[in-house]
Every structure is written in C-alpha cells, then in structure tokens.
Scaffold this active site. Sequence first.
Site, PDB file in Angstrom:
ATOM      1  N   GLU A 335       0.519  -1.153   0.166  1.00  0.00           N
ATOM      2  CA  GLU A 335       0.168   0.091  -0.240  1.00  0.00           C
ATOM      3  C   GLU A 335       0.917   1.531   0.020  1.00  0.00           C
ATOM      4  O   GLU A 335       0.625   2.367   1.132  1.00  0.00           O
ATOM      5  CB  GLU A 335      -0.865   0.294   1.568  1.00  0.00           C
ATOM      6  CG  GLU A 335      -2.046  -0.912   1.318  1.00  0.00           C
ATOM      7  CD  GLU A 335      -2.829  -1.352   2.108  1.00  0.00           C
ATOM      8  OE1 GLU A 335      -4.190  -1.553   1.981  1.00  0.00           O
ATOM      9  OE2 GLU A 335      -2.387  -0.624   3.955  1.00  0.00           O
TER      10      GLU A 335
HETATM   11  C1  TNX Z   1      -4.616  -3.776   3.966  1.00  0.00           C
HETATM   12  S1  TNX Z   1      -2.775  -6.214   4.002  1.00  0.00           S
HETATM   13  C2  TNX Z   1      -3.589  -4.111   4.588  1.00  0.00           C
HETATM   14  C3  TNX Z   1      -3.510  -3.629   6.791  1.00  0.00           C
HETATM   15  C4  TNX Z   1      -4.650  -3.671   6.642  1.00  0.00           C
HETATM   16  C5  TNX Z   1      -6.235  -4.756   6.436  1.00  0.00           C
HETATM   17  C6  TNX Z   1      -6.762  -4.758   7.051  1.00  0.00           C
HETATM   18  C7  TNX Z   1      -2.525  -4.696   3.597  1.00  0.00           C
HETATM   19  C8  TNX Z   1      -1.124  -5.976   3.288  1.00  0.00           C
HETATM   20  N1  TNX Z   1      -2.327  -3.987   4.276  1.00  0.00           N
HETATM   21  O1  TNX Z   1      -2.487  -2.359   6.562  1.00  0.00           O
HETATM   22  O2  TNX Z   1      -4.685  -3.662   8.163  1.00  0.00           O
HETATM   23  O3  TNX Z   1      -6.022  -3.998   5.082  1.00  0.00           O
HETATM   24  O4  TNX Z   1      -8.051  -5.159   6.643  1.00  0.00           O
END
Ligand code: TNX
Length: 518
Positions: A335
């Site tokens: 992300e």
């Molecule tokens: C996505 S899954 C994220 C996390 C959040 C999560 C909540 C991922 C690699 N990154 O930063 O906590 O969604 O479901």
Amino acid sequence: MSRAVLLLATLSLAACTTAPPPTTAARPVVTGPQVIPAPASLTMGAGAPFDLARTTSIVVDGSSPEVTAIAEGLGALMRRSTGFPLVVSTADTATTKIQLRLAADRTSLGEEGYELTAAPNSVTLIANRPAGLFRGVQTLRQLLPFDIDMQMGSARAGWTIPALSIVDQPRFAWRGAMLDVARHFFTVREVQQYIDLLALYKMNVLHMHLSDDQGWRIVINSRPKLATMGGATQVGGGPGGFYTQAEYQAIVQYAQQRYITVVPEIDMPAHTNAALVAYPEVSCSVRPTQLYTETDVGWSALCVDKEETYALAEDIIREISAITPGPYFHIGGDEVQALTHEQYVRFIERVQKIVNSHGKKMIGWEEITKAKLDPGTLAQQWKSDSATAALQYGAKLIMSPAKRIYLDMKYTRATELGLSWAAFVEVRDAYDWDPATYMAGVNENSIIGLEAPLWSETVKNITAVQYMAMPRLPAVAEVGWTPQRLRDWENFRVRLATHAPRWNLLGVNYYRSPQIPW
Ligand code: TNX
C-alpha cells in the site's frame, strides 16, 4: 456521506438483519475421531481401545533431549487433568505406555509427518523429525476426551483412545497466522496464548506485524527512539507498548518449543509514520511528524532517495535478524501511495540485498512483485493476482486471500468487530476453497502455503483476537494441512463443533457461527 447519514444507514442495516431460523434438523453425526486438521490417512482398528491409566508411562529412548522435552510437555498436559503420575521413562516396563520415537528410516514422513498407532496396551508415535512428534502429540491430545485439556483435575473415569492407525503429514510446508501488534499492542503472554492455539491446530508460522503508522513495537538498540517514541500509542490513542529484545526472544523461544517459526515484519517503505516520528531524517518532509492514532493506510513513506533511510533499514534488519532463528525477514512493502513506481522498485531491490546480507530471505506483500525478486524471496498474495508476477523469478507465493482468510474481516454484517472492505468471511468461506486453484496461473507448486492475517485496527484485546480467530483458524489449519480430496465442509463443521468444549476449558473466546452445529 455525513456521519449522521452513515450512522442511520448502519442502524437500519442492523435492524434488517434477522437471526437465522431455529434449526429443527437433527444434529448431524460424524462417528470416529474428530481430529482437526483431518489426518491424511486414518484406519480404525478392530481391537479394544487404549486406556490411559495411573500406571501408564511415557517411553522415550533418551538419546534426544528434544524428544524427551516433547514427552515431558505431553506428560505435563495429561498429568494436570488426569492426576496420574505419567512419568517419562527410558525403561519400557510399564503395562501400558505411550511411546515416542524418532525413526531415521522414515524419511517419507518429512519434517512434520508422523505415524500414530493406538492398541490396547500402547500408543506408539513415530516420526522422522522432532517436529513430527510434536504434531503427532497434538493428534493424540485431540483423540483423548476433551477434558484432557482441563487446567485442573477432571473427575472423568476413563481416558480412552479407540484402536486406530494414522499416517499423516501436511499438504503445505507453510501454515501461518499473522498478528498485527502494531495497531493494537498485545503482551508477550497474550501472544503466547495465540501461539498455543496455532500449536493445537498444527500451524507452524507466526508472522508478527511489528510496525505500522500507529506504533513501533520492538526495541532497536542502535535506534532507541523507534520504540520509546514510536511505540508510545496505538489506534484510538491508548498507551501502545513495545517488546524489549529479550521479550521478543521469549516469544520466539515459546514458538520454537512448539515448532513454530516466527517471521518478524517491519513494514516499509509505507506504513512508517511511527518511525518518521522517531527519526525525522528519514522523512522527505521538513515538517515534524506527529504520532497517528487513526486507521487510514498508504499515506506515509520513508524518503527512499536519502542514504539515511538505508542506514536505518540496515540497523533494524541487522538487529532483528540477529535475534530471529527463522530464515525469513518480512519487509512489508504494501500500500504505497506516496512514491513513484521507480522509487518503489529501487527501494525494494536495495532492501532485498540488505535482508540477504544478514542471512535472511525476504518476504513482502504482493506489491513487491513490481521489483526483480530473488528466487528465494516469497510474495504474500492478499488482494489481487499481482502476486503471480513473482513466479517469473522462481519466487513462491504465500496465499492470504482477504476474501477467504483475513481474520479481521467481519463474519457477517452483524459482527461488531472487524472490517469488511474485502468481504464478510463466515467459517465456510474460510474453509471451502482450494489454494491451488484459487488464482489463474497458480498451482500447487507455485505455493509454499497459506497464512491468515489478523489486522488489529478494531481488535483491542486478546479476547477480541480469539473471537475473530476462532473458529476460522482451525478452518485455515485444515486447508493448509489436509489433502484436498479429504476435505469436506459438512464433515468439517460437525468435527469443529466438538472442539468448542475444549476452547471453553482453555478459556478461549469464539464466535458461535450459525453454520456450526454446536
Ligand atoms: C490492508 S493487507 C492492509 C493493512 C490493513 C488491512 C485491514 C495489507 C498488506 N495491508 O494495512 O490493516 O488491510 O484489513
């Protein structure tokens, strides 16, 4: 949508959800052992059952301290509830015995496989490696009446195991769970309680998400402010916390004694606000960074064009690698919104070198497949099919599809805790899928295994962790262990129901899913 409208929408949705109709159907019955994950092969015997008694001894040959330790662990568990002495002995003289033995010639059992035979006067557990004996002990534990797990003495009169023979080993080498100790912090003892659940269901990896925007959770001696400043809060503004290196090692060791590998994750280059607060020189911004206690993702980033950033990464990766016996270091990589594609790729490729220079293999969330990966690197699939790009480098995948096994997803619309951005994930959703056919271009050989993440934005204490994990965790464990051809939802849900009394004795909270005939 304004807050008020949102609230109204939520309320009316809640009002529309109706409880499931009371079921009048007869409670389904599965006869025979109710072991989870279901063994690869199980044959019932014709003879009388094995009867654990006051005079039973646990027999080992004494040549392996590891085997003796596993036997002592089994003894301690069974003594507590039965009140029997159950001595661990190298003398094979007792009338009834439980024997634990390593067999050098049973290489076909692999690292974690075992054979268990129950006869009237003996239970024999054989494995090629100690980990196999430990997994077999969990089967033995589940074959005994559930109150073997009672923390105090039980009044039960008979402790029997039906005559049977099991030959068992896992489908996938990697059967993991991830716990986010960054959004909310959990104590050493709480993490160890989670490890106990993983062990009961033969899972073998605990991935710890040790840093995020809201908190830094492990002491780095050469960078003390990471923990003291970066660890000072959590989502919602609570006090947060961090592990000293000795405390982290206590978790690692507790896991190791249960043949569970700890994978530490330091999330980079995004999800780094807590680190930026402590060491502003790795930020591109001149404005001071503030501690963050809300739950947006993707906005923070290390300044990947500064050398200071790599000096910090080096210190962190070096120190954590030195106290982590497992072969992996997870660098996050998910992300990232604040960097260009080129910046991101350059960062990941450079960090991969740092990880390797400290003797570890890199793992990252699926976004890392934008970079050129080493064949030993693992990419963790979570939301899309971008993970498959890892395969061109010979790198394997850990499957963590959010729609199936994100333990922070709500079970249903009515679940109070959790998020729902990916899906509602009921027990059947977590169970009824095959990792090898889930994604186009991916087969059994592209996958090292699977892992169930539990993000903790909404999960504030260990009781809440248990509620989200149970009973989806045993479902994930069976997806990872049991051959696909032996997996059957109707059979699983009946077996699962029989485990609830055990969770009650262990003080483990769980969701009373209407899909399960409790
Ligand atoms: C996505 S899954 C994220 C996390 C959040 C999560 C909540 C991922 C690699 N990154 O930063 O906590 O969604 O479901």
